[in-house]
Each structure stands twice: as structure tokens, then as C-alpha cells.
Design a protein around this motif. Structure first.
Motif, mmCIF file in Angstrom:
data_model
loop_
_atom_site.group_PDB
_atom_site.id
_atom_site.type_symbol
_atom_site.label_atom_id
_atom_site.label_comp_id
_atom_site.label_asym_id
_atom_site.label_seq_id
_atom_site.Cartn_x
_atom_site.Cartn_y
_atom_site.Cartn_z
ATOM 1 N N ALA A 159 45.287 44.265 44.766
ATOM 2 C CA ALA A 159 46.005 44.732 43.580
ATOM 3 C C ALA A 159 45.280 45.902 42.928
ATOM 4 O O ALA A 159 45.905 46.887 42.497
ATOM 5 N N TYR A 160 43.955 45.821 42.841
ATOM 6 C CA TYR A 160 43.179 46.899 42.225
ATOM 7 C C TYR A 160 43.225 48.160 43.073
ATOM 8 O O TYR A 160 43.289 49.276 42.539
ATOM 9 N N PRO B 17 45.693 50.208 34.208
ATOM 10 C CA PRO B 17 44.881 49.002 34.304
ATOM 11 C C PRO B 17 45.663 47.834 34.898
ATOM 12 O O PRO B 17 46.828 47.621 34.565
ATOM 13 N N VAL B 18 45.028 47.078 35.780
ATOM 14 C CA VAL B 18 45.660 45.903 36.366
ATOM 15 C C VAL B 18 45.721 44.788 35.326
ATOM 16 O O VAL B 18 44.720 44.454 34.695
ATOM 17 N N LEU B 19 46.896 44.228 35.143
ATOM 18 C CA LEU B 19 47.082 43.065 34.275
ATOM 19 C C LEU B 19 46.780 41.820 35.101
ATOM 20 O O LEU B 19 47.367 41.627 36.167
ATOM 21 N N ARG B 20 45.883 40.976 34.619
ATOM 22 C CA ARG B 20 45.440 39.838 35.426
ATOM 23 C C ARG B 20 45.740 38.526 34.711
ATOM 24 O O ARG B 20 45.379 38.337 33.553
ATOM 25 N N TRP B 21 46.368 37.618 35.442
ATOM 26 C CA TRP B 21 46.680 36.278 34.932
ATOM 27 C C TRP B 21 46.044 35.274 35.880
ATOM 28 O O TRP B 21 46.503 35.086 37.004
ATOM 29 N N ASN B 22 44.979 34.633 35.424
ATOM 30 C CA ASN B 22 44.270 33.640 36.226
ATOM 31 C C ASN B 22 44.916 32.273 36.019
ATOM 32 O O ASN B 22 44.945 31.754 34.903
ATOM 33 N N ILE B 23 45.416 31.693 37.087
ATOM 34 C CA ILE B 23 46.192 30.455 37.001
ATOM 35 C C ILE B 23 45.282 29.235 37.108
ATOM 36 O O ILE B 23 44.355 29.196 37.924
ATOM 37 N N THR B 24 45.558 28.236 36.270
ATOM 38 C CA THR B 24 44.916 26.924 36.359
ATOM 39 C C THR B 24 46.009 25.864 36.425
ATOM 40 O O THR B 24 47.206 26.170 36.327
ATOM 41 N N VAL C 181 36.365 48.125 39.197
ATOM 42 C CA VAL C 181 36.361 49.513 39.674
ATOM 43 C C VAL C 181 35.849 49.583 41.109
ATOM 44 O O VAL C 181 36.405 50.285 41.959
ATOM 45 N N HIS C 182 34.782 48.830 41.396
ATOM 46 C CA HIS C 182 34.216 48.852 42.746
ATOM 47 C C HIS C 182 35.194 48.258 43.756
ATOM 48 O O HIS C 182 35.342 48.773 44.867
ATOM 49 N N ARG C 183 35.872 47.185 43.384
ATOM 50 C CA ARG C 183 36.870 46.592 44.280
ATOM 51 C C ARG C 183 37.941 47.601 44.662
ATOM 52 O O ARG C 183 38.350 47.704 45.819
ATOM 53 N N ALA C 184 38.405 48.343 43.660
ATOM 54 C CA ALA C 184 39.476 49.307 43.908
ATOM 55 C C ALA C 184 39.024 50.423 44.835
ATOM 56 O O ALA C 184 39.778 50.865 45.709
ATOM 57 N N ARG C 185 37.811 50.888 44.675
ATOM 58 C CA ARG C 185 37.328 52.031 45.462
ATOM 59 C C ARG C 185 36.936 51.647 46.883
ATOM 60 O O ARG C 185 37.005 52.472 47.786
ATOM 61 N N SER C 186 36.482 50.411 47.081
ATOM 62 C CA SER C 186 35.895 50.040 48.367
ATOM 63 C C SER C 186 36.802 49.171 49.232
ATOM 64 O O SER C 186 36.406 48.777 50.328
ATOM 65 N N ASP D 271 43.860 54.373 32.422
ATOM 66 C CA ASP D 271 42.886 53.379 32.866
ATOM 67 C C ASP D 271 41.957 52.968 31.738
ATOM 68 O O ASP D 271 41.552 51.812 31.636
ATOM 69 N N ALA D 272 41.607 53.905 30.863
ATOM 70 C CA ALA D 272 40.652 53.619 29.796
ATOM 71 C C ALA D 272 41.258 52.809 28.653
ATOM 72 O O ALA D 272 40.529 52.406 27.744
ATOM 73 N N ASP D 273 42.570 52.563 28.691
ATOM 74 C CA ASP D 273 43.207 51.843 27.593
ATOM 75 C C ASP D 273 42.818 50.367 27.544
ATOM 76 O O ASP D 273 42.972 49.713 26.520
ATOM 77 N N ASP D 274 42.356 49.820 28.658
ATOM 78 C CA ASP D 274 41.958 48.410 28.725
ATOM 79 C C ASP D 274 40.515 48.352 29.219
ATOM 80 O O ASP D 274 40.243 48.541 30.399
ATOM 81 N N GLU D 275 39.571 48.108 28.298
ATOM 82 C CA GLU D 275 38.155 48.135 28.661
ATOM 83 C C GLU D 275 37.804 47.070 29.695
ATOM 84 O O GLU D 275 36.961 47.277 30.558
ATOM 85 N N ALA D 276 38.448 45.900 29.614
ATOM 86 C CA ALA D 276 38.155 44.826 30.571
ATOM 87 C C ALA D 276 38.555 45.219 31.984
ATOM 88 O O ALA D 276 37.932 44.799 32.954
ATOM 89 N N ALA D 277 39.606 46.018 32.117
ATOM 90 C CA ALA D 277 40.113 46.374 33.435
ATOM 91 C C ALA D 277 39.271 47.434 34.129
ATOM 92 O O ALA D 277 39.464 47.695 35.310
ATOM 93 N N VAL D 278 38.350 48.066 33.388
ATOM 94 C CA VAL D 278 37.486 49.075 34.005
ATOM 95 C C VAL D 278 36.060 48.564 34.122
ATOM 96 O O VAL D 278 35.114 49.321 34.106
ATOM 97 N N SER D 279 35.900 47.247 34.248
ATOM 98 C CA SER D 279 34.577 46.666 34.461
ATOM 99 C C SER D 279 34.041 47.127 35.815
ATOM 100 O O SER D 279 34.813 47.484 36.711
ATOM 101 N N PRO D 280 32.720 47.156 36.000
ATOM 102 C CA PRO D 280 32.157 47.618 37.290
ATOM 103 C C PRO D 280 32.716 46.867 38.488
ATOM 104 O O PRO D 280 32.977 47.468 39.531
#
Length: 352
Positions: free
Chosen positions: A92-93, A103-110, A52-57, A40-49
Motif C-alpha cells: 500500500a505504501y 499519506p496512507v490511511l491505516r486501519w489496524n483491525i482487532t 517512508v522506507h517501506r514505500a521506497r524499498s 504527504d506532509a499533511d499527516d506526520e504519522a504517515a511519514v514516519s521513517p
């Protein structure tokens, strides 16, 4: 639960993914070299508050638990549709946290997103600049000896290439990676079918690396950077093929129809607006709010939602802020009214 269930929805991490049943014969992949699952710690962006909160709650429904497991067992993408604020991306989280998928890989589509954006990014201008710099310094100025003739042979191209979230998810990891393709209904008309082909095959080529594979004395490998990390991974002969098919969540607000060929290759989950019972569970998971105060604002939220589109986040914001402010009942109601505007046009023509 069925014996093939690995995701439980209780948010407690476990190693159930190691007991995932074997894939159907037509969905078995054999990519190499096998990569260990990332931490999880390998991707700093993926462990943003927020993540992390989304995954736990996250509060899962029985239907979402069943269909997540179906997607995992069948090695198929999960297409999640529903109104804004119903927890589509949070799913997903939550799954990645419970099953230890990293870490979740995220692709935001436009509307401008293309398949290539998700697979990898290549910067030919920086490569040309590096080649010219190396030529000025006698051919030894590049980090891997990029020389004046390298643009023709393909050597050194890996220094200017990084895999995207989709491209990284399809690397031959020993465990599935979690990939969130968010708001795919915002894409142009071609992307769903383009994406379908890659997910169906579980592999793709990087044309820029193919000349390097042909001209290399060692013949076959390149070290490239993956999404979310600065650690290089090995790509053989310019081709990437998965081993454990990733857990792919495609989210849609239902703003468009998808081609039948795309739909029939996805497991489809439709999330509905939560009722009073589920909202109570969501509030309990997110906030330590007195039951009476929460019930009052939940009732107001449901009453307003009957006339327009609201997101669960708006209820949580109202509960948190009114709790912090310590307001009396009238002031609390007035503030909640301001924090829960409709997301779209109402019957009166007012919008947000």
C-alpha cells in the motif's frame, strides 16, 4: 505492459494516476464538494521513517503489479493474503508513493473492531460537557456557540466527531486515497460483510449530523475533522460519498475464510514466500551488504524457512546487525541463528 497500467512497481514517483482509465459504469461515483489531494506532509504519522522506507524499498513482483492495476482500474478493493513478512502492508505504501496518492490511511483491525470505528468516532460525553459549560456561560462558551438545547437539535456535534481512516478515504477527493485495512482476518465474523456494503456503495451516513442538517438555517453542511489531519472538511447533509474510489488494500495472513460475496467483490493477490532471487533484490533495496555475505545468510534463511515460518524482516535484521558488528563467520552464523527464530511452532514443538 497493458495500456491501462498506471502502477509500474519501479518505486519512482510519477503522475500516471491522472491517466487512469474511466471506471466501469457501475463503479462511477460523483461525491461533492470535490477535495484536493492531500500532501504527504499533511499527516506526520504517515511519514514516519518506517513507512517512508517501506514505500521506497518495496520490491514488486509482476503478479502484484498486474493485480494492483486491475484493482485501480476496476475500482475494487485488493485483498492481499500471504504469510507474515511477505510485504502485504508495504504494498500500500509503495503504490501510494509511486502514484502520489498522499499519506496512507491505516486501519489496524482487532477482534473488537467494528465498521463504525473505521468510519468515524463520536464522543457524546464531551459534547454534553461542552453544552453544560456553554449553558453556565450564557450559551457562548462553545467554540461554535454550543448551547443548552444543542443536544436536541444536533448543532455543534461536528466539534466532537472525527472521521476514521475508512471514512476519510471515502471523502470526495479528486484523486484516490490509499487505505490499508491491516489484518482483516482478525476481525469478528460480521466486519467483512459490513465493510463490503460500504465499499460497494462508496458512501455512508453520519446519523449524528442528520438532525443538524434538518435544523440548520443554512440547511446542509458541517465541518468535521478527517483522519490524520487537523484541517476540517465539509460534509453535506450528513452524508459522505466518494468521487475517486480509494485504493483499498485489505491484508490477511490466511487465518480464516471470508464469505463468497466478499471475495467476489475483491481483486485477490496471494503473496508467496520470496525465493533466492527475490530475496537478493529485497536485500539490495534495503541494505548495502557485500554480495558474498548476503548470499551466505540468504542461503541459511532459506534452509531454515524450509522447516518453519520466518519473515523477511528477520533476514534483514540479521544482515544489518552482523554487518554493523563486523563479526567473523562463526560468530555471524551464531548471531543470525538467534535473530531468525521461527514465528510459530516447529516440528520439535519449539516456538517464539
Amino acid at each position: 505492459m497493458p495500456h491501462w497500467t498506471v502502477y509500474t512497481g519501479n518505486s519512482e514517483p510519477h503522475d500516471g494516476i491522472d491517466r487512469l482509465p474511466a471506471p466501469p459504469p457501475w463503479r462511477a461515483f460523483d461525491g461533492e464538494p470535490v477535495l484536493p489531494p492531500p500532501r504527504d506532509a499533511d499527516d506526520e504519522a504517515a511519514v514516519s521513517p518506517d513507512r517512508v522506507h517501506r514505500a521506497r524499498s518495496y520490491v514488486a513482483t509482476p503478479e502484484s503489479v498486474q493485480l494492483v492495476n486491475a484493482a485501480l482500474v476496476l475500482r475494487r478493493p485488493l485483498l492481499v493474503t500471504g504469510p507474515p513478512g511477505t510485504g502485504k502492508s508495504s504494498l500500500a505504501y509503495a503504490v501510494a508513493r509511486e502514484l502520489g496518492l498522499g499519506p496512507v490511511l491505516r486501519w489496524n483491525i482487532t477482534s473488537r473492531s467494528t465498521l463504525a470505528d473505521g468510519l468515524y468516532q463520536y464522543d457524546p460525553l464531551s459534547r454534553l460537557y461542552a453544552a453544560r459549560q456553554a449553558a453556565r456561560h450564557g450559551g457562548d462558551g462553545g467554540s461554535r456557540g454550543v448551547g443548552a438545547g444543542d443536544t436536541a437539535s444536533g448543532a455543534g456535534v461536528e466539534d466532537h466527531l472525527r472521521l476514521g481512516p475508512l471514512g476519510t478515504a471515502l471523502l470526495p477527493y479528486s484523486r484516490p486515497r490509499a487505505l490499508l485495512v491491516d489484518e482483516i482476518d482478525k476481525s469478528d465474523l460480521d466486519l467483512p460483510n459490513d465493510l463490503l456494503n460500504v465499499l460497494e456503495e462508496g458512501q455512508y451516513e453520519i446519523p449524528e449530523l442528520l438532525p443538524a442538517a434538518r435544523h440548520s438555517a443554512e440547511g446542509t453542511t458541517a465541518e468535521v475533522l478527517a483522519d490524520g489531519t487537523d484541517a476540517p472538511v465539509t460534509v453535506n447533509r450528513g452524508r459522505v460519498r466518494c468521487r475517486a474510489f480509494p485504493f483499498v488494500v485489505l491484508t490477511s495472513n490466511g487465518e480464516r475464510e471470508f464469505p463468497p460475496a466478499f471475495l467476489r467483490r475483491c481483486v485477490r493477490l496471494k503473496l508467496r514466500r520470496p525465493g533466492r532471487e527475490q530475496l537478493t533484490e529485497i536485500v539490495r533495496a534495503h541494505l548495502d551488504t557485500p554480495p558474498g555475505e548476503a548470499a551466505h545468510l540468504i542461503d541459511r534463511f532459506l534452509a531454515r524457512a524450509a522447516d518453519g515460518e520466518l519473515a523477511t524482516d528477520q533476514l534483514l535484521n540479521a544482515l544489518y546487525l552482523t554487518g554493523v558488528a563486523g563479526l567473523d563467520a562463526d560468530s555471524r552464523d551464531a548471531l543470525a541463528e538467534q535473530l531468525m527464530p521461527y514465528l510459530g511452532a516447529t516440528a520439535d514443538g519449539d516456538g517464539f
